[in-house]
Motif scaffolding. Structure first.
Motif, PDB file in Angstrom:
ATOM      1  N   ALA A 113      16.232 -39.192  10.103  1.00 61.50           N
ATOM      2  CA  ALA A 113      15.824 -37.879   9.591  1.00 61.50           C
ATOM      3  C   ALA A 113      15.890 -37.899   8.083  1.00 61.50           C
ATOM      4  O   ALA A 113      16.723 -38.598   7.495  1.00 61.50           O
ATOM      5  CB  ALA A 113      16.746 -36.793  10.131  1.00 61.50           C
ATOM      6  N   TYR A 114      15.004 -37.140   7.463  1.00 58.98           N
ATOM      7  CA  TYR A 114      15.076 -36.852   6.033  1.00 58.98           C
ATOM      8  C   TYR A 114      15.590 -35.428   5.895  1.00 58.98           C
ATOM      9  O   TYR A 114      15.119 -34.536   6.594  1.00 58.98           O
ATOM     10  CB  TYR A 114      13.695 -36.900   5.376  1.00 58.98           C
ATOM     11  N   VAL A 115      16.525 -35.211   4.990  1.00 59.27           N
ATOM     12  CA  VAL A 115      17.053 -33.869   4.785  1.00 59.27           C
ATOM     13  C   VAL A 115      17.196 -33.620   3.291  1.00 59.27           C
ATOM     14  O   VAL A 115      17.686 -34.480   2.554  1.00 59.27           O
ATOM     15  CB  VAL A 115      18.446 -33.691   5.437  1.00 59.27           C
ATOM     16  N   HIS A 116      16.766 -32.440   2.862  1.00 57.44           N
ATOM     17  CA  HIS A 116      16.996 -32.050   1.475  1.00 57.44           C
ATOM     18  C   HIS A 116      18.487 -31.808   1.304  1.00 57.44           C
ATOM     19  O   HIS A 116      19.125 -31.162   2.144  1.00 57.44           O
ATOM     20  CB  HIS A 116      16.194 -30.794   1.124  1.00 57.44           C
ATOM     21  N   PHE A 127      13.685 -41.434  -2.661  1.00 57.13           N
ATOM     22  CA  PHE A 127      12.599 -40.658  -3.244  1.00 57.13           C
ATOM     23  C   PHE A 127      11.436 -40.706  -2.271  1.00 57.13           C
ATOM     24  O   PHE A 127      10.988 -41.782  -1.869  1.00 57.13           O
ATOM     25  CB  PHE A 127      12.176 -41.225  -4.602  1.00 57.13           C
ATOM     26  N   ILE A 128      10.970 -39.539  -1.854  1.00 58.02           N
ATOM     27  CA  ILE A 128       9.878 -39.449  -0.892  1.00 58.02           C
ATOM     28  C   ILE A 128       8.597 -39.150  -1.657  1.00 58.02           C
ATOM     29  O   ILE A 128       8.438 -38.073  -2.234  1.00 58.02           O
ATOM     30  CB  ILE A 128      10.152 -38.369   0.182  1.00 58.02           C
ATOM     31  N   GLU A 129       7.721 -40.122  -1.651  1.00 53.07           N
ATOM     32  CA  GLU A 129       6.516 -40.078  -2.475  1.00 53.07           C
ATOM     33  C   GLU A 129       5.653 -38.844  -2.203  1.00 53.07           C
ATOM     34  O   GLU A 129       5.271 -38.133  -3.130  1.00 53.07           O
ATOM     35  CB  GLU A 129       5.699 -41.353  -2.237  1.00 53.07           C
ATOM     36  N   ASP A 130       5.346 -38.569  -0.925  1.00 49.63           N
ATOM     37  CA  ASP A 130       4.438 -37.450  -0.643  1.00 49.63           C
ATOM     38  C   ASP A 130       5.069 -36.087  -0.912  1.00 49.63           C
ATOM     39  O   ASP A 130       4.372 -35.104  -1.088  1.00 49.63           O
ATOM     40  CB  ASP A 130       3.862 -37.531   0.769  1.00 49.63           C
ATOM     41  N   LYS A 131       6.396 -36.003  -0.963  1.00 52.98           N
ATOM     42  CA  LYS A 131       7.080 -34.749  -1.291  1.00 52.98           C
ATOM     43  C   LYS A 131       7.378 -34.657  -2.785  1.00 52.98           C
ATOM     44  O   LYS A 131       7.723 -33.591  -3.285  1.00 52.98           O
ATOM     45  CB  LYS A 131       8.407 -34.630  -0.534  1.00 52.98           C
ATOM     46  N   GLN A 132       7.298 -35.811  -3.485  1.00 49.02           N
ATOM     47  CA  GLN A 132       7.652 -35.889  -4.902  1.00 49.02           C
ATOM     48  C   GLN A 132       9.042 -35.314  -5.136  1.00 49.02           C
ATOM     49  O   GLN A 132       9.279 -34.529  -6.040  1.00 49.02           O
ATOM     50  CB  GLN A 132       6.598 -35.190  -5.777  1.00 49.02           C
ATOM     51  N   ASP A 133       9.970 -35.711  -4.265  1.00 48.02           N
ATOM     52  CA  ASP A 133      11.321 -35.180  -4.314  1.00 48.02           C
ATOM     53  C   ASP A 133      12.263 -36.160  -3.633  1.00 48.02           C
ATOM     54  O   ASP A 133      11.834 -37.034  -2.879  1.00 48.02           O
ATOM     55  CB  ASP A 133      11.366 -33.821  -3.599  1.00 48.02           C
ATOM     56  N   PHE A 134      13.543 -35.989  -3.883  1.00 43.04           N
ATOM     57  CA  PHE A 134      14.558 -36.807  -3.237  1.00 43.04           C
ATOM     58  C   PHE A 134      14.995 -36.147  -1.938  1.00 43.04           C
ATOM     59  O   PHE A 134      15.068 -34.923  -1.832  1.00 43.04           O
ATOM     60  CB  PHE A 134      15.770 -37.002  -4.158  1.00 43.04           C
ATOM     61  N   ARG A 135      15.295 -36.973  -0.952  1.00 40.80           N
ATOM     62  CA  ARG A 135      15.833 -36.532   0.320  1.00 40.80           C
ATOM     63  C   ARG A 135      16.976 -37.477   0.690  1.00 40.80           C
ATOM     64  O   ARG A 135      17.020 -38.618   0.257  1.00 40.80           O
ATOM     65  CB  ARG A 135      14.785 -36.593   1.443  1.00 40.80           C
ATOM     66  N   GLN A 136      17.862 -36.993   1.525  1.00 38.75           N
ATOM     67  CA  GLN A 136      18.879 -37.855   2.085  1.00 38.75           C
ATOM     68  C   GLN A 136      18.346 -38.406   3.395  1.00 38.75           C
ATOM     69  O   GLN A 136      17.709 -37.686   4.167  1.00 38.75           O
ATOM     70  CB  GLN A 136      20.176 -37.083   2.317  1.00 38.75           C
TER      71      GLN A 136
END
Length: 156
Positions: free
Chosen positions: A115-118, A140-149
């Motif tokens: 799972a990816y979680v903010h 770093f999740i490219e399509d979200k342009q954000d970091f996730r755990q």
């Protein structure tokens, strides 16, 4: 509360629930066609109070990029999102849906669940951890342009 797999006939109800149950920054609104396509290729579990759909949760085969992020093999599935009606939050609904996905994974011989979680989504982190997944890394999740755990659970 009752859980059951959803099919294409629930697409309109899912879209309505998504519009009530999320804010624009949480999910990109999807049209009815893409929801029906998701129902055809992913495992979607609905949560009902009586006959009313109050939540749904998506469990999908992980992409190659997802497998690379989790350092896992091709037989990896991921929690792809849960939507809970605002008036039903805080009742453990997401946890129950995720537990049903893990049970499905075990029964199906899936090797890894991820799972990816903010990092600010404390409720989701708690549900995911209670479902047996452990923190793996920040990514770093490219399509979200954000970091996730990234969380994962090795089953086999």
């Amino acid at each position: 509360m009752k859980l059951k797999p959803l099919n294409r006939s629930y697409a309109v109800k899912m879209l309505k629930l998504q519009m009530r149950g999320t804010t624009p920054d949480q999910f990109t609104p999807r049209d009815i066609v893409s929801i029906r396509e998701a129902l055809d290729r992913e495992r979607v579990v609905g949560v009902f109070s009586g006959r009313t759909l109050i939540a749904y949760s998506i469990f999908a085969r992980a992409s190659v990029e997802d497998c690379n992020q989790a350092e896992a093999g091709w037989n990896t599935w991921k929690f792809a999102g849960t939507v809970v009606h605002p008036s039903h939050r805080g009742q453990g609904i997401q946890k129950k849906a995720l537990e049903s996905h893990v049970a499905f994974a075990i029964a199906s011989g899936i090797d890894t669940v991820m799972a990816y979680v903010h990092c600010e989504n404390k409720a989701s982190i708690k549900s995911i951890e209670h479902s047996g997944l452990a923190f793996f890394k920040d990514a770093f999740i490219e399509d979200k342009q954000d970091f996730r755990q990234v969380y994962k659970l090795e089953l086999n």
